[in-house]
Design an enzyme around this catalytic site. Structure first.
Site, mmCIF file in Angstrom:
data_model
loop_
_atom_site.group_PDB
_atom_site.id
_atom_site.type_symbol
_atom_site.label_atom_id
_atom_site.label_comp_id
_atom_site.label_asym_id
_atom_site.label_seq_id
_atom_site.Cartn_x
_atom_site.Cartn_y
_atom_site.Cartn_z
ATOM 1 C CB THR A 192 -0.941 0.029 1.213
ATOM 2 O OG1 THR A 192 -0.175 0.110 2.423
ATOM 3 C CG2 THR A 192 -1.807 -1.217 1.239
ATOM 4 N N GLY A 193 0.353 2.310 -0.590
ATOM 5 C CA GLY A 193 1.096 3.560 -0.652
ATOM 6 C C GLY A 193 2.443 3.388 -1.325
ATOM 7 C CB SER A 194 3.711 0.824 -3.388
ATOM 8 O OG SER A 194 2.533 0.400 -4.041
ATOM 9 N N GLY A 232 8.630 6.907 -2.609
ATOM 10 C CA GLY A 232 9.282 6.764 -1.317
ATOM 11 C C GLY A 232 9.549 5.331 -0.912
ATOM 12 C CB ILE A 233 9.370 3.693 2.437
ATOM 13 C CG1 ILE A 233 10.402 4.579 3.154
ATOM 14 C CG2 ILE A 233 9.420 2.274 2.983
ATOM 15 C CD1 ILE A 233 10.137 4.755 4.638
ATOM 16 N N GLY A 234 7.506 2.959 -0.035
ATOM 17 C CA GLY A 234 6.623 1.987 -0.677
ATOM 18 C C GLY A 234 7.101 1.569 -2.049
ATOM 19 C CB SER A 262 7.822 5.269 12.569
ATOM 20 O OG SER A 262 8.626 6.378 12.893
ATOM 21 C CE1 TYR A 283 4.053 8.669 10.686
ATOM 22 C CE2 TYR A 283 5.796 9.007 12.304
ATOM 23 C CZ TYR A 283 5.332 8.426 11.134
ATOM 24 O OH TYR A 283 6.157 7.589 10.417
#
Length: 264
Positions: A13-15, A18-20, A141, A154
């Site tokens: 998800t959210g790819s 960035g990191i995704g 995180s 967050y």
């Protein structure tokens, strides 16, 4: 160390960036078929162009949809009804004085960063258990443990993910499915670069701004630099493999030594 994920289907998800995106590329290099997710078809198509250029022999699927909503999650799962590797990477972050965080913002952070991951886990975990193999990961995180004063909302969501991962690992006990969280440290992404410039002089060149940020706002980092997305992806790929079959219910640190503890 050879990691072979051929025949496995991954959803990250959210790819789209960035990191995704780094995780999607890493899983694809190891042979997995990877569903790339973002809120819009345009962002996903753009990410797919970059990923196919980066990993030309890989198989990617377009899986647009806002997984922070029921409808969006169903839209994504229609593309990948059987998921072998679920990487819950989607997350939002930003700084806000603690006493100015509204109820709506608290709810939004929880719904995007936590509930979206719970929803997809609920949809995918049963099938993994029936097939006696699967991997579920939550990108948490350092903020889950070292709560930043400038973004308590967050940090709260990332702490929640540790509990969610541990709980679902117990649900999957003995099934051949592993469930883990990854404690990512301060990582260089476009969003983090913007965040750095919120906290330090925006006129500074990037290399100097990064040094100032780490010195003034993340001084406990032993790496003393921002982590690259590919470094997070390497851990995710390992945890997705057969090599990590005895690691479950764990919070694995890729934090550059930022968390000042012997164990998480």
């Amino acid at each position: 160390m050879h990691i072979d994920l051929a025949g496995k289907t991954a959803l990250v998800t959210g790819s789209t960036q960035g990191i995704g995106a780094a995780i999607a590329a890493g899983l694809a290099r190891s042979g997995a078929r990877v569903a790339v997710n973002g809120r819009s078809a345009e962002s996903v198509d753009s990410a797919l162009d970059r990923l196919r250029a980066e990993v030309p022999d890989a198989e990617f699927l377009a899986a647009p949809g806002d997984v922070a909503s029921d409808d969006g999650s169903r839209q994504v799962l229609d593309v990948v009804p059987q998921v072998d590797i679920l990487v819950n990477n989607l997350g939002i972050f930003g700084s806000r004085p603690a006493l100015e965080i509204s109820d709506d913002e608290w709810r939004r952070y929880f719904e995007v960063n936590v509930l979206a991951a719970v929803r997809l886990t609920r949809a995918c975990l049963g099938g993994m258990m029936e097939r006696s193999w699967g991997r579920v990961q939550y990108i948490a995180s350092d903020a889950a443990i070292v709560i930043p004063a400038e973004m308590i909302h967050y940090g709260m969501t990332k702490t929640s993910l540790l509990a969610v991962a541990r709980g679902f690992a117990k649900v999957a006990a003995g099934s051949g499915v592993t469930v883990n969280s990854v404690l990512a440290g301060p990582t260089r992404t476009g969003g983090v670069e913007d965040f750095v410039y919120e906290l330090v002089d925006s006129q500074l060149p990037w290399d100097e701004a990064q040094r100032v940020f780490m010195r003034e706002h993340r001084p406990q980092s032993l790496l003393q630099r921002l982590i690259e997305p590919e470094e997070i992806a390497s851990m995710v790929v390992y945890l997705s493999s057969l090599l990590a079959s005895a690691t479950t219910g764990a919070a694995i640190r890729v934090d550059g030594g930022y968390i000042d503890a012997i164990v998480p």
